[in-house]
Structure formats: C-alpha cells, structure tokens
Write a protein that holds these residues in place. Structure first.
Motif, PDB file in Angstrom:
ATOM      1  N   GLN A 167      -1.818 -10.503  -3.172  1.00 11.83           N
ATOM      2  CA  GLN A 167      -1.269 -11.355  -2.407  1.00 11.83           C
ATOM      3  C   GLN A 167      -1.801 -12.766  -2.959  1.00 11.83           C
ATOM      4  O   GLN A 167      -2.899 -12.886  -3.392  1.00 11.83           O
ATOM      5  CB  GLN A 167      -1.512 -11.310  -1.000  1.00 11.83           C
ATOM      6  CG  GLN A 167      -0.932 -10.160  -0.212  1.00 11.83           C
ATOM      7  CD  GLN A 167      -1.693 -10.165   1.300  1.00 11.83           C
ATOM      8  OE1 GLN A 167      -2.535 -10.484   1.411  1.00 11.83           O
ATOM      9  NE2 GLN A 167      -0.840  -9.489   1.933  1.00 11.83           N
ATOM     10  N   TRP A 221      15.330  -9.636   0.944  1.00 14.67           N
ATOM     11  CA  TRP A 221      15.480 -10.914   1.790  1.00 14.67           C
ATOM     12  C   TRP A 221      16.818 -11.405   1.593  1.00 14.67           C
ATOM     13  O   TRP A 221      17.376 -12.003   2.964  1.00 14.67           O
ATOM     14  CB  TRP A 221      14.334 -11.992   1.103  1.00 14.67           C
ATOM     15  CG  TRP A 221      14.539 -13.460   1.526  1.00 14.67           C
ATOM     16  CD1 TRP A 221      14.322 -13.973   2.903  1.00 14.67           C
ATOM     17  CD2 TRP A 221      15.121 -14.351   1.050  1.00 14.67           C
ATOM     18  NE1 TRP A 221      14.514 -15.210   3.115  1.00 14.67           N
ATOM     19  CE2 TRP A 221      14.950 -15.580   1.755  1.00 14.67           C
ATOM     20  CE3 TRP A 221      15.600 -14.543  -0.345  1.00 14.67           C
ATOM     21  CZ2 TRP A 221      15.482 -16.861   1.439  1.00 14.67           C
ATOM     22  CZ3 TRP A 221      15.844 -15.941  -0.863  1.00 14.67           C
ATOM     23  CH2 TRP A 221      16.033 -17.028   0.183  1.00 14.67           C
ATOM     24  N   LEU A 274      10.155  -7.810   2.469  1.00 14.66           N
ATOM     25  CA  LEU A 274       9.813  -6.407   1.658  1.00 14.66           C
ATOM     26  C   LEU A 274       8.513  -5.748   2.667  1.00 14.66           C
ATOM     27  O   LEU A 274       8.863  -4.492   2.693  1.00 14.66           O
ATOM     28  CB  LEU A 274       9.465  -6.622   0.234  1.00 14.66           C
ATOM     29  CG  LEU A 274       9.444  -5.571  -0.646  1.00 14.66           C
ATOM     30  CD1 LEU A 274       8.064  -4.442  -0.481  1.00 14.66           C
ATOM     31  CD2 LEU A 274      10.794  -4.397  -0.518  1.00 14.66           C
ATOM     32  N   TYR A 275       7.695  -6.375   2.691  1.00 17.54           N
ATOM     33  CA  TYR A 275       6.469  -5.754   3.501  1.00 17.54           C
ATOM     34  C   TYR A 275       6.721  -4.863   5.030  1.00 17.54           C
ATOM     35  O   TYR A 275       6.884  -3.882   5.222  1.00 17.54           O
ATOM     36  CB  TYR A 275       5.351  -6.729   3.276  1.00 17.54           C
ATOM     37  CG  TYR A 275       4.206  -5.799   4.212  1.00 17.54           C
ATOM     38  CD1 TYR A 275       3.134  -5.360   3.486  1.00 17.54           C
ATOM     39  CD2 TYR A 275       3.907  -5.991   5.698  1.00 17.54           C
ATOM     40  CE1 TYR A 275       1.948  -4.994   3.957  1.00 17.54           C
ATOM     41  CE2 TYR A 275       2.771  -5.533   6.267  1.00 17.54           C
ATOM     42  CZ  TYR A 275       1.730  -4.910   5.395  1.00 17.54           C
ATOM     43  OH  TYR A 275       0.903  -4.348   5.963  1.00 17.54           O
ATOM     44  N   SER A 318      12.256  -7.688  -3.772  1.00 22.87           N
ATOM     45  CA  SER A 318      11.720  -8.502  -2.590  1.00 22.87           C
ATOM     46  C   SER A 318      12.969  -9.443  -2.206  1.00 22.87           C
ATOM     47  O   SER A 318      13.505  -9.770  -1.240  1.00 22.87           O
ATOM     48  CB  SER A 318      10.449  -9.120  -2.432  1.00 22.87           C
ATOM     49  OG  SER A 318       9.407  -7.934  -2.665  1.00 22.87           O
ATOM     50  N   VAL A 367       4.327  -2.053  -7.190  1.00 23.13           N
ATOM     51  CA  VAL A 367       3.957  -2.056  -5.662  1.00 23.13           C
ATOM     52  C   VAL A 367       2.304  -1.757  -5.872  1.00 23.13           C
ATOM     53  O   VAL A 367       1.471  -2.328  -5.083  1.00 23.13           O
ATOM     54  CB  VAL A 367       4.483  -1.287  -4.767  1.00 23.13           C
ATOM     55  CG1 VAL A 367       3.738  -1.029  -3.416  1.00 23.13           C
ATOM     56  CG2 VAL A 367       6.082  -1.718  -4.706  1.00 23.13           C
ATOM     57  N   TRP A 370       4.255   3.613   1.024  1.00 25.18           N
ATOM     58  CA  TRP A 370       5.180   3.560   0.106  1.00 25.18           C
ATOM     59  C   TRP A 370       5.938   4.996  -0.244  1.00 25.18           C
ATOM     60  O   TRP A 370       7.210   4.876  -0.374  1.00 25.18           O
ATOM     61  CB  TRP A 370       4.779   2.877  -1.125  1.00 25.18           C
ATOM     62  CG  TRP A 370       5.803   2.723  -2.458  1.00 25.18           C
ATOM     63  CD1 TRP A 370       5.630   3.594  -3.499  1.00 25.18           C
ATOM     64  CD2 TRP A 370       6.489   1.822  -2.485  1.00 25.18           C
ATOM     65  NE1 TRP A 370       6.754   3.093  -4.367  1.00 25.18           N
ATOM     66  CE2 TRP A 370       7.629   2.023  -3.447  1.00 25.18           C
ATOM     67  CE3 TRP A 370       7.267   0.850  -1.546  1.00 25.18           C
ATOM     68  CZ2 TRP A 370       8.382   1.038  -4.041  1.00 25.18           C
ATOM     69  CZ3 TRP A 370       8.097   0.143  -1.844  1.00 25.18           C
ATOM     70  CH2 TRP A 370       8.934   0.063  -2.962  1.00 25.18           C
ATOM     71  N   ALA A 426      10.466 -13.632   1.111  1.00 24.25           N
ATOM     72  CA  ALA A 426      10.848 -12.321   0.316  1.00 24.25           C
ATOM     73  C   ALA A 426       9.897 -11.311   0.648  1.00 24.25           C
ATOM     74  O   ALA A 426       9.984 -10.210   0.574  1.00 24.25           O
ATOM     75  CB  ALA A 426      11.305 -12.687  -0.862  1.00 24.25           C
ATOM     76  N   ALA A 427       8.713 -11.820   0.353  1.00 21.09           N
ATOM     77  CA  ALA A 427       7.260 -11.063   0.207  1.00 21.09           C
ATOM     78  C   ALA A 427       7.194 -10.249   1.780  1.00 21.09           C
ATOM     79  O   ALA A 427       7.095  -9.171   1.918  1.00 21.09           O
ATOM     80  CB  ALA A 427       6.273 -11.467  -0.151  1.00 21.09           C
ATOM     81  N   LEU A 473       9.024  -5.550  -8.353  1.00 26.40           N
ATOM     82  CA  LEU A 473       8.760  -5.748  -6.891  1.00 26.40           C
ATOM     83  C   LEU A 473       9.561  -7.091  -6.574  1.00 26.40           C
ATOM     84  O   LEU A 473       9.982  -7.295  -5.294  1.00 26.40           O
ATOM     85  CB  LEU A 473       7.326  -5.738  -6.683  1.00 26.40           C
ATOM     86  CG  LEU A 473       6.762  -5.974  -5.203  1.00 26.40           C
ATOM     87  CD1 LEU A 473       7.472  -5.109  -4.323  1.00 26.40           C
ATOM     88  CD2 LEU A 473       5.279  -5.963  -5.459  1.00 26.40           C
ATOM     89  N   VAL A 474       9.155  -8.143  -7.044  1.00 28.42           N
ATOM     90  CA  VAL A 474       9.618  -9.464  -6.775  1.00 28.42           C
ATOM     91  C   VAL A 474      11.175  -9.541  -6.613  1.00 28.42           C
ATOM     92  O   VAL A 474      11.566  -9.991  -5.721  1.00 28.42           O
ATOM     93  CB  VAL A 474       8.997 -10.645  -7.663  1.00 28.42           C
ATOM     94  CG1 VAL A 474       9.701 -11.951  -7.425  1.00 28.42           C
ATOM     95  CG2 VAL A 474       7.489 -10.713  -7.686  1.00 28.42           C
ATOM     96  N   TRP A 490       3.706 -12.599  -3.710  1.00 31.72           N
ATOM     97  CA  TRP A 490       3.261 -11.249  -4.506  1.00 31.72           C
ATOM     98  C   TRP A 490       2.472 -12.037  -5.923  1.00 31.72           C
ATOM     99  O   TRP A 490       2.922 -12.993  -6.151  1.00 31.72           O
ATOM    100  CB  TRP A 490       4.324 -10.474  -4.983  1.00 31.72           C
ATOM    101  CG  TRP A 490       5.080  -9.625  -3.809  1.00 31.72           C
ATOM    102  CD1 TRP A 490       6.513  -9.870  -3.727  1.00 31.72           C
ATOM    103  CD2 TRP A 490       4.718  -8.864  -3.104  1.00 31.72           C
ATOM    104  NE1 TRP A 490       6.710  -9.033  -2.666  1.00 31.72           N
ATOM    105  CE2 TRP A 490       5.595  -8.192  -2.404  1.00 31.72           C
ATOM    106  CE3 TRP A 490       3.349  -8.053  -2.879  1.00 31.72           C
ATOM    107  CZ2 TRP A 490       5.541  -7.333  -1.378  1.00 31.72           C
ATOM    108  CZ3 TRP A 490       3.298  -6.953  -2.171  1.00 31.72           C
ATOM    109  CH2 TRP A 490       4.284  -6.618  -1.341  1.00 31.72           C
TER     110      TRP A 490
END
Length: 509
Positions: free
Chosen positions: A462, A491, A434-435, A487, A457, A325, A430-431, A483-484, A471
C-alpha cells in the motif's frame, strides 16, 4: 523476584512459544543466578532459563551461542537479563569489554544507572565514583560519551552507548548487548559486529519486543528467519535447521498483525502465554487497562508479541491474504454484459495491462485481465478492437500519455473512443473497491486465477493517497499493472456516474 499470584490466580507462561538452542555441555548460568540473588534481584524462573541458555558453553569452553535472542513483550523483565549478563561478564567471567547499546541515549543512561545501583547492592560505596566489592574496586566513569563501569584491578569495563552508524568503532568488545533491537539496523550491525572479530570468545545478545512496523526491525526479521522454525518463508527458502551458533527465544504469539481476526485479544490464557511475568511484575488489571485504551493492533504487538508482516519479504500477500484471494477464484467464470475496461502502465513504461469487469453469469461480478504485454504501443489499437466488439460502459486509463492517444481514436463505425482519466483519488477508490470486493465483509468478485494477476496481488503493498491508499509494488521486480487495471475496471463498474450508453451486448469467453 519472588512470584506473587495475580488476583485471578493467573501466572505467566513457563516456556516461550519458540525456544531453539544449539548443543552445549555446561553453563555459567547457576553462578550468574546466584550473583543476582546476592544483589537482591533474584531472577524469575523464565529469566533463569534464559540466562542458563545464554551462558551455555560447548566442550571447547566457547559460548554455544555466539548470538542469543530474547523477544518478549514490554515490562516483563528483559532488561534484567542484560544486567545479569553484563555483571557476570565483568565480575565472574573476566571479559575485558562489555558494550551495552540502546536506541536512545536516555535509555542507555537509564541502564547505566540501574547497573550502578546493582553494584551498590553487591558491595560498599566508597564515594560517588568508587565501589568496593569484596576487595575488587569498581570505578564509575560519568564523563559524557564515556559512561562506563571499570574494574581497577583488570581494566575490564561495561561501556554504555547510544547506537549510531559510528558507535562501537574502535572497540574490541568481548560482548555486545543490544537493547531495543526493534530499532537496530544493518548499518549499526555493521559498525558493532566487527568489534568482536579479534576476541577469542565473543558473544552478542539481543533483547526486544517485536518490530513496530513491517519495514523496520530488519535485523530482527533476519534473526527470526534463522531462529524460528515457524517464521514465514518463501518458496525458494530451504527448510529450517538449527543454527549452530544461535540461541533464540520468542514469547510472542504466532501469526501476524494482519491476521488478527482469528485471535481472541481478550483471552487471559493468551495474555499469560505471551507474558512470563504476568502476576509477578505485570498485573491482569493493568493489561485490562491496556486492552481498553490501545488499538487492537497495538495491543497485539506490544502485549501479545505478535509480529507485523515483513515489508519487502519474499512471502508476499501483504494486503490481501492468500487464502482470501484463492477463495475468490473461479477459472470457469463467464462474464456477462455490460462491462468496463481499464488500462494501467508500469512507471517505467515497460509493461501495460488491459482488464475488464462485468457481471458473472453464475452470480456476483468477475474480473479478467484481457491483455498484458511489454511496452505501450499496442494498447490503443487493442482498445479500439475491444471497444468495437464489446461496447464497454466506460474505458478508464491511469496513464496520461496513453489516455491522450486513445481519446478520439476512431472506431470502424465512425464513433470515437471516450476515455476517463483516473486521478489520484480515483486510484485510491479503485484500490478500496477491489479490496472490499475480494476481502471485505461481503465479497462478491471472482477472478479467473490468471498467474499475472495473482502474482501482482501477492507482490502488492500500500502507498498513502490522501486519507486512503493505493496499490504499490513490493519490489522493482513486481509488476502490479494487472492488479491496478482490474481495480480500475471493478471501480468503474460500480461507479454509475462514469457510465456511457452501452454499444452492444457483450459476453466474454
């Protein structure tokens, strides 16, 4: 057991990676080692070291280690340590009750039979339930639920039980032997630990391989925190100090199961370091079979003793590693156009976040938490303002109530807001987006180092969604809506089917 060299001449490690012990002046170790030799089961060198540390005493004659841990991979011989400790307590030390507990009944009964076999090698079997050890009569009790070995002269016993919430209550034990500690819980600890409170010199011994997952093995993680100077620690934790009543030995490799990229799972020297009985009772050939047939994470845990990251621990960073990160941080990044906007709301509706994603003028993509405030009443007016100024490709919202309020809201030019509602599959996508963009094989997303986003983060875990995952919060104190939202924005930026014609060019400053 007499050492034999493996086909490659490779023998297991001599010392565990972690070995922390309180001060002592003497030990019953030599007498116990001799007892096992007489039983025809001489201990390996590493087992002798363990027994000597386990049975060390202070100047006042009490155990140096009220608690003693031996963490070592499967089939190395940790069961033999418990056998030696149980027989020493019954035959040499004069302890009244030794409680041997295992996670499953069948395991406890296998240990029961094993100790009976050793008793038979030490003495003479008079009948199915009676043995003579140099004039000391030992009675074997096979009644279901009462399995034990009892000295008829003193009444001392080794009792074998399968653990439960209630097992151990009513027994005032001198020693508790905790086999399979990976499955030992705080509830069971609360049932067993007080059984020793009235004894003059009690001891509890734990043996195990690492926990199976990060949300199990709760007692093991607490012991690790107390015994291992290298264990993960939170920012608020005090520096490690030797526990004055805990002996701790861990043969497993350092690191974690989430950090296997830097571990050569085929390195024979690592196999030897983590397995003191390699070349004695475990062959290199068999470990090679395990390596071929087991997933890397399982092999790392079961054979190399690498721990999973603790779920719910204060250290965080359970999904995206902290170093990954931080490597994607660019506090000076400038976002170009076109952009996407996304909204997320906490489950209790106490906080909401709006995030944006777009091209980074210096290359790649960049994400930004535009707004993060308490409540939800501010979200729709802010979306109208942002949409009027910047004309996003799409606005994505994970909250139905906010999406219903935003849909059709009128902009100053008379146009209406259009909102894409994110479903469960979209949240998983979306998760993953981002990952991959931050920690995948070709990361291309940058962030501004905003504290709210970095905290999210660090505190995210998970949760399963179909065949994927989304998330989740590590604890109720962690707000992951920034974070969501980020993401979802990332996405949406990469999902062309969602895009509407852009209203106006946009550059976020």
């Amino acid at each position: 057991m007499e050492s034999r060299t493996s086909p490659l001449g490779l023998l297991g490690g001599r010392r565990p990676r972690v070995d922390t012990q309180p001060a002592s002046v003497d030990s019953y170790g030599p007498e116990t080692i001799e007892l096992m030799r007489r039983a025809g089961m001489p201990l390996d060198t590493w087992q002798e070291d363990s027994i000597t540390a386990m049975l060390a005493v202070r100047e006042d004659g009490r155990w140096a280690c009220f608690e003693f841990c031996e963490w070592v991979s499967r089939q190395n011989g940790k069961g033999c340590l418990l056998e030696a400790r149980a027989l020493a307590g019954l035959l040499l030390i004069g302890e009244r009750l030794i409680m041997w507990s295992a996670h499953e009944y069948k395991t406890a009964m296998e240990s029961f039979r094993r100790v009976i076999w050793l008793v038979g090698r030490l003495g003479t079997k008079l009948n199915d339930n009676l043995y003579d050890l140099d004039g000391v009569l030992l009675k074997v009790i096979n009644t279901n639920g009462e399995e034990s070995i009892e000295r008829l002269d003193t009444g001392a016993r080794i009792k074998f039980v399968a653990r439960s919430k209630g097992s151990g209550r009513g027994f005032s034990g001198d020693v508790n032997l905790i086999d399979e500690t990976f499955a030992y819980t705080f509830v069971q600890q609360s049932a067993l630990m007080p059984t020793m409170s009235a004894r003059p010199n009690p001891q509890i011994v734990y043996t195990s391989s690492p926990p199976l997952t990060g949300d199990t093995g709760e007692v093991m993680y607490l012991l690790r925190h107390r015994g291992d100077p290298t264990a993960p620690r939170g920012a608020d934790d005090e520096p490690w100090e030797q526990d004055p009543a805990l002996g701790y030995r861990d043969w497993g490799l350092g690191g974690g199961l989430d950090l296997l990229d830097g571990v050569d799972l085929d390195d024979l020297l690592l196999w030897a370091a983590a397995n003191p009985s390699l070349g004695i009772r475990i062959s290199v050939e068999h470990v090679r079979r395990e390596r071929r047939s087991m997933p890397p994470e399982d092999f790392a845990r079961e054979r190399l003793g690498i721990w999973p990251r603790r779920a719910g621990g204060d250290t965080g960073w359970q999904v995206i590693a902290e170093n990954a990160w931080l490597a994607r941080q660019d506090a000076q990044a400038v976002m170009g156009d076109p952009i996407t906007l996304a909204v997320d709301v906490t489950p209790d509706r106490t906080w909401a976040a709006i995030a944006a994603a777009g091209p980074r003028l210096a290359g790649g993509r960049v994400a930004d938490v535009i707004d993060h405030r308490p409540g939800t009443g501010w979200v729709v007016p802010r979306l109208v303002e942002l949409a009027a100024r910047h004309g996003p490709l799409v606005i994505v919202c994970s909250d139905k109530a906010v999406a219903d309020q935003a849909e059709g809201a009128e902009l100053p030019d008379g146009t209406k807001l259009k909102v894409v509602r994110a479903g469960a599959a979209d949240m998983a996508a979306a998760a993953a987006a981002l990952y991959d963009a931050v920690a995948g094989t070709a990361p291309d997303l940058w962030h501004l180092g905003q504290p709210a986003l970095s905290t999210a983060v660090a505190g995210a875990t998970q949760r399963p969604i179909g065949d994927g995952w989304g998330w989740n919060r590590r604890s109720i104190t962690v707000d992951i809506c920034p974070l969501v939202a980020v993401s979802l924005a990332v996405w949406a930026l990469g999902t062309v089917r969602l895009h509407a014609p852009s209203f106006t060019p946009f550059a976020l400053t």
